[in-house]
Write an enzyme that holds these catalytic residues in place. Structure first.
Site, short mmCIF file in Angstrom:
data_model
loop_
_atom_site.label_atom_id
_atom_site.label_comp_id
_atom_site.label_asym_id
_atom_site.label_seq_id
_atom_site.Cartn_x
_atom_site.Cartn_y
_atom_site.Cartn_z
N ASN A 106 49.99 4.09 87.08
CA ASN A 106 49.52 3.64 85.84
C ASN A 106 48.96 5.14 85.59
O ASN A 106 47.65 5.68 86.58
CB ASN A 106 48.66 1.85 85.95
CG ASN A 106 48.44 2.00 84.55
OD1 ASN A 106 47.98 3.17 83.55
ND2 ASN A 106 46.97 0.79 84.82
N GLU B 216 40.86 -5.63 59.15
CA GLU B 216 41.45 -7.05 60.18
C GLU B 216 42.88 -7.55 60.25
O GLU B 216 43.14 -7.78 61.31
CB GLU B 216 40.21 -7.06 60.87
CG GLU B 216 40.23 -8.16 61.70
CD GLU B 216 41.41 -7.51 63.79
OE1 GLU B 216 40.91 -6.18 63.40
OE2 GLU B 216 41.38 -8.05 64.25
N HIS C 207 43.69 2.96 41.96
CA HIS C 207 44.25 4.58 42.70
C HIS C 207 45.34 4.66 42.74
O HIS C 207 45.07 5.47 43.53
CB HIS C 207 42.97 5.09 43.47
CG HIS C 207 41.42 5.04 42.00
ND1 HIS C 207 40.94 5.66 41.10
CD2 HIS C 207 39.90 4.22 42.53
CE1 HIS C 207 39.95 5.41 40.47
NE2 HIS C 207 39.41 4.57 41.71
#
Ligand code: G6P
Length: 607
Positions: free
Chosen positions: A96, A480, A503
């Site tokens: 890993n 989120e 905008h």
């Protein structure tokens, strides 16, 4: 991220390896494999796809020593040839992390006659160990020598069929722990994989290497110096990682939030006041000298930081910045030794957050606080102060209960900072603590909105884009919400502070673009309402998460869902819940792999 399980025991360990890999599935992976020391050599089984396929393919395999792996592709596409373990002659290796000098090793070993059969960086470790065995026949010593040539981050496990009954494991940068027991010894990327056989865990330090046999564990440093590491009895509950009656871990974890919050807030007890000591014995002194806060995090954890910024500046009056860890670690910034560095991480092992923390410290910023869900993790170990969120193991890749418990922890930090700075009256403190204590009940009531959200979710399934709007402390909640939707339903979603609509993003709004708005009844509500009118005027379909007392009427193209309670400063913790439920149900309608979204990993332990 890749997961490792290894075992040396006096019994058949193949079921332990497979069960361990299943517990690591949540980390994210695309292929899996195992290798064992069988009677006539290394027996290897690999498969692309789920661990269940590996389980079926290895049903007839039996052995007392072996290593296993779930791979999350970095070097080379997901395919059986690139899946671990990698074999060179008598040895097999799982790994890993990332070996940065793998190309030069590959050239060197190819010149020596070793033939590479994969595109991975890991295969160079296998050949390197095999080459080292020619001059150093003891496997432990050969792996020690080989590891000293590796540049990068790694956790590895190695077996040699000429030295049966033995597994060598080593770590430098990537997580690895041992599980020790009378009937065998084991290693894995995290404790959940080993609870099936033992609770006695030994956390290896960076630069440690260990030899495991069924009877014994021997740990040394990579230079051969023997070391002792303490045995911790894991408090992790095996049940906490079972799915129980739920269909998905994400669903289970969304519904566990009342309990996770109650557990996390238990530290405040029945008291009406809050003490700096909840962040560590030194917290009072250390915080008194703090003149600013810098929050470092990645992904969902960064969104809790962005939310807390509003609290820390408004309630505690402390200047606060939030930086994405992968940016901060490489940017030339102006250090401030009086600044508190807050590293937020569910896992405590995220490579960029850890590196950003180390970078901040290297600049002389030694006042550090970890807000983390894993007490034994690297980030916790490397900070002066700590707050452990008690969310319990989070398995779903999309973070939910870790996020809300981080928010609770950050609100506690806000109160402590405000108190230390003399900005919190006793009355305010008691009111906030009362509100915190009521949170589990308030969250429960929000969860009851699930059926209404389910109905909304049906309307998102054929959409390709969505826009999330919020203002103030709810803008990070919109971020989120957008992240959750894109992660698990693959619908492209963006979050904007509602005031920015004109905008740019307004150009995108039409009947095909659902606009999700977080509209609590706060001082920005009137401004938000004007923004919503702008969307309505362009034919956009609005989905509004309001409070019981937000005066926004339902009308054509404007769908309103009202949260039962208006929750003031802590409202972000309630408002994120329906957004989690929305993405979960949209993903269900779309039939995506909710807990293991494509290409994503739970614990990102490489850069
Ligand atoms: C990955 C996970 C996210 C998580 C992020 C940071 O991207 O999929 O859910 O928010 O890493 O992880 P951490 O463990 O540091 O909070």
């Amino acid at each position: 991220m890749c997961g490792i399980v290894a075992a040396a025991a006096g019994k058949n360990i193949v079921p332990v390896l497979v069960e361990g890999l299943k517990k690591l599935e949540y980390r994210g992976y695309d292929s899996a494999g195992l290798a064992v020391i069988a009677g006539n050599g290394i027996e290897r089984v690999r498969s692309v796809g789920r661990v269940a396929e590996l389980e079926a393919a290895s049903a007839d395999t039996q052995a007392a020593t072996g290593i296993a792996h779930t791979r999350w592709a970095t070097h080379g596409v997901p395919c059986e040839r690139n899946a671990h373990p990698h074999v060179s002659g008598s040895i097999a290796v799982v790994h890993n992390g990332i070996i940065e000098n793998y190309e030069s090793l590959r050239n060197e070993l190819t010149a020596q006659g070793y033939v590479f059969t994969s595109d991975t960086d890991t295969e160079s470790i296998a050949h390197l160990v095999q080459a080292t065995l020619k001059t150093e026949p003891d496997l432990l010593k050969a792996v020690q020598i080989a590891c000293q040539r590796l540049v990068g981050a790694f956790a590895i496990a190695v077996i040699d069929h000429n030295q049966p009954g033995k597994v060598i494991v080593a770590r430098e940068g990537s997580p690895l722990l041992l599980g020790v027991s009378d009937s065998g010894n084991y290693a894995a990327s995290d404790a959940s994989a080993l609870l099936q056989v033992t609770r006695n865990m030994v956390y290896l330090e960076n630069g440690d290497i260990a030899e495991l046999t069924a009877a014994k564990v021997r740990i040394t440093r990579l230079d051969g110096t023997p070391v002792q590491r303490p045995v911790h009895v894991s408090q992790l509950s095996a049940a906490a990682v079972e799915l129980g009656n739920y269909q998905h871990y994400m669903q289970k974890e969304i519904f566990e939030q009342p309990e996770a919050l109650a557990n996390t807030l238990e530290i405040v007890g029945g008291s009406k006041t809050i003490q700096p000591g909840i962040f560590g014995a030194e917290a009072g002194n250390l915080l008194a000298d703090v003149d600013a806060i810098l929050i470092l995090a990645c992904g969902t954890s960064s969104h809790s930081g962005f939310t807390a910024r509003y609290w820390l500046e408004r309630i505690a009056g402390v200047p606060c910045n939030v930086e994405i860890a992968s940016e901060y670690r490489y940017r030339t910034s102006v250090p401030n030794p009086r600044q508190l560095i807050v590293a937020i991480s569910q896992s405590g092992e995220t490579a960029d957050t850890l590196a950003a923390l180390r970078h901040a410290k290297s600049l002389g910023q030694t006042k550090t606080l970890a807000i983390c869900n894993v007490p034994e993790s690297a980030i916790v170990r490397e900070c002066a102060l700590r707050f452990i969120t008690r969310a319990g193991p989070e398995i779903g890749v999309a973070s939910t209960k870790a996020f809300t418990t981080q928010l609770a922890a950050l609100f506690l930090l806000t109160l402590v900072a405000a108190k230390v700075k003399g900005r919190l009256s006793e009355e305010q403190e008691a009111t906030y603590i009362h509100q915190l204590r009521h949170l589990p009940v308030a969250v429960n009531k929000v969860l009851e909105l699930e059926d209404e959200i389910k109905a909304w979710a049906q309307r998102f399934a054929d959409k390709h884009h969505a826009l999330f709007l919020g203002r103030g402390r709810h803008y990070p909640i919109a971020m989120e919400g957008a992240l959750k939707l894109k992660e698990i339903s693959y619908i492209h979603a963006e979050a904007y502070p509602a005031g920015e609509l004109k905008h740019g993003p307004l150009a995108l709004v039409d009947a095909d673009m659902p606009v999700i708005s977080i509209a609590p009844n706060d001082q920005l509500l009137d401004k938000l309402k004007s923004n919503l009118k702008e969307v309505q005027a362009r034919g956009g379909e609005l989905y509004v998460f309001a409070d019981a007392d937000s005066e926004i009427p339902e009308s054509d193209g404007v769908h309103i869902l009202r949260l039962p309670e208006h929750y003031g400063e802590l409202s972000p913790i309630l408002h994120v819940i329906p957004l989690q439920l929305l993405s979960y149900h949209v993903a269900l309608v779309k039939g995506t792999d909710v807990d293991k979204p494509r290409n994503l990993a739970k614990s990102v332990t490489v850069e």
